[in-house]
Design a protein around this motif. Sequence first.
Motif, short mmCIF file in Angstrom:
data_model
loop_
_atom_site.label_atom_id
_atom_site.label_comp_id
_atom_site.label_asym_id
_atom_site.label_seq_id
_atom_site.Cartn_x
_atom_site.Cartn_y
_atom_site.Cartn_z
N VAL A 187 26.45 40.21 22.78
CA VAL A 187 27.71 39.49 22.99
C VAL A 187 27.44 37.99 23.10
O VAL A 187 28.12 37.17 22.46
N ILE A 188 26.44 37.64 23.88
CA ILE A 188 26.13 36.24 24.12
C ILE A 188 25.76 35.52 22.82
O ILE A 188 26.34 34.47 22.49
N VAL A 189 24.80 36.07 22.10
CA VAL A 189 24.31 35.40 20.89
C VAL A 189 25.40 35.31 19.83
O VAL A 189 25.53 34.29 19.14
N ARG A 190 26.21 36.34 19.69
CA ARG A 190 27.27 36.29 18.69
C ARG A 190 28.33 35.25 19.05
O ARG A 190 28.87 34.58 18.17
N PHE A 191 28.62 35.10 20.31
CA PHE A 191 29.55 34.05 20.73
C PHE A 191 28.93 32.67 20.48
O PHE A 191 29.63 31.72 20.14
N TRP A 192 27.61 32.57 20.68
CA TRP A 192 26.93 31.31 20.36
C TRP A 192 27.04 30.98 18.87
O TRP A 192 27.31 29.84 18.49
#
Length: 360
Positions: free
Chosen positions: A338-343
């Motif tokens: 979730v974190i990396v895709r939002f980044w």
Amino acid sequence: MLVWLSDYLIQFDSSFAVIQYITVRGIFSILTAMAISLIIGPTMIRRLNYHQIGQVVRDDGPESHFSKAGTPTMGGALILVSIAMSTLLWSDLNNHYVWTVLLVTILFGAVGWVDDYRKVFEKNSAGLSARWKLFWQTIIGVLAALVLYYSAFGPAETQYIIPFFKDVAINAGILYIFISAFLIVGFSNAVNLTDGLDGLAILPTVMVGGALGLIAYLAGHVEFSTYLNIPYVVGAGEIVIFAGALLGSGLGFLWFNTYPAQIFMGDVGALALGAALAVMAIISRHEVVLFIMGGVFVMETVSVILQVASFKLTGKRIFRMAPLHHHFELKGWPEPRVIVRFWIITVMLVLFGLATLKLR
């Protein structure tokens, strides 16, 4: 501060003139803030652990977050200290834009600190009541908007430009104050809503803040602003130093906040950083571009609004849980995904936002 010192030292050695260049000071502002964060960070984490100043986890959140209980919070204080020290060291302190964005950041941080204090020491997961939080945020936002409105040198500093349209500039008049205050308060809370996973909020903040610093530099340079057909804002270029401090302190904080986080920024950091981004956008006259580049913050906020509205009107939820990042967690996405895709989404939005400087 060093600008004043260089003014004196130039008479003895002309090489000190290099400190007068905004680009040079911007680079050193990044490095200084990052160094302060990396040096102070471990000590702060140890102290917070020693005093048991840990995260209070909501019992209605995802079960995967229960293990985060007790992780040191209020780490946003580290970000604010790094930003303040680096900005004061490398900025031209005669510039009122620098003082405006810095004071707004610190004051919003103070509101967040009270909220965190109640959560941690009073064991109240709700923290400062929403009514009082919004009250103080609004007061600070209105004061900042008043300062920017009445210190404007010309209409270009209060007009709204629309991306993709070359000659469109909307003069809002006195409404500028209310729109600016709303933006400051709204974006402060938007970043706060996004700060729910390890590193999720800080890197997008760094990317958007860095891009706004570049835009402020262009807006404060008469030749670049003329070439790009954007409002020329006298003195806006000095915001590069603050943006550099934000970038450096954010990356330094991310060193400890990346998954699995050793420390959380808390409201003291999230509320302050969101307000800082809004003020930078207002000064550089690129509020609309802020909504583009900060799309992750916007969609997180919209997800909460839609969820609440849908539940009150129909009794049904649109998302499994709001804000949006929790929805994807409950769908089975691992937290790092979730974190990396939002980044990644933020990288694309920031690039698109910068592209609007020429697409007009």
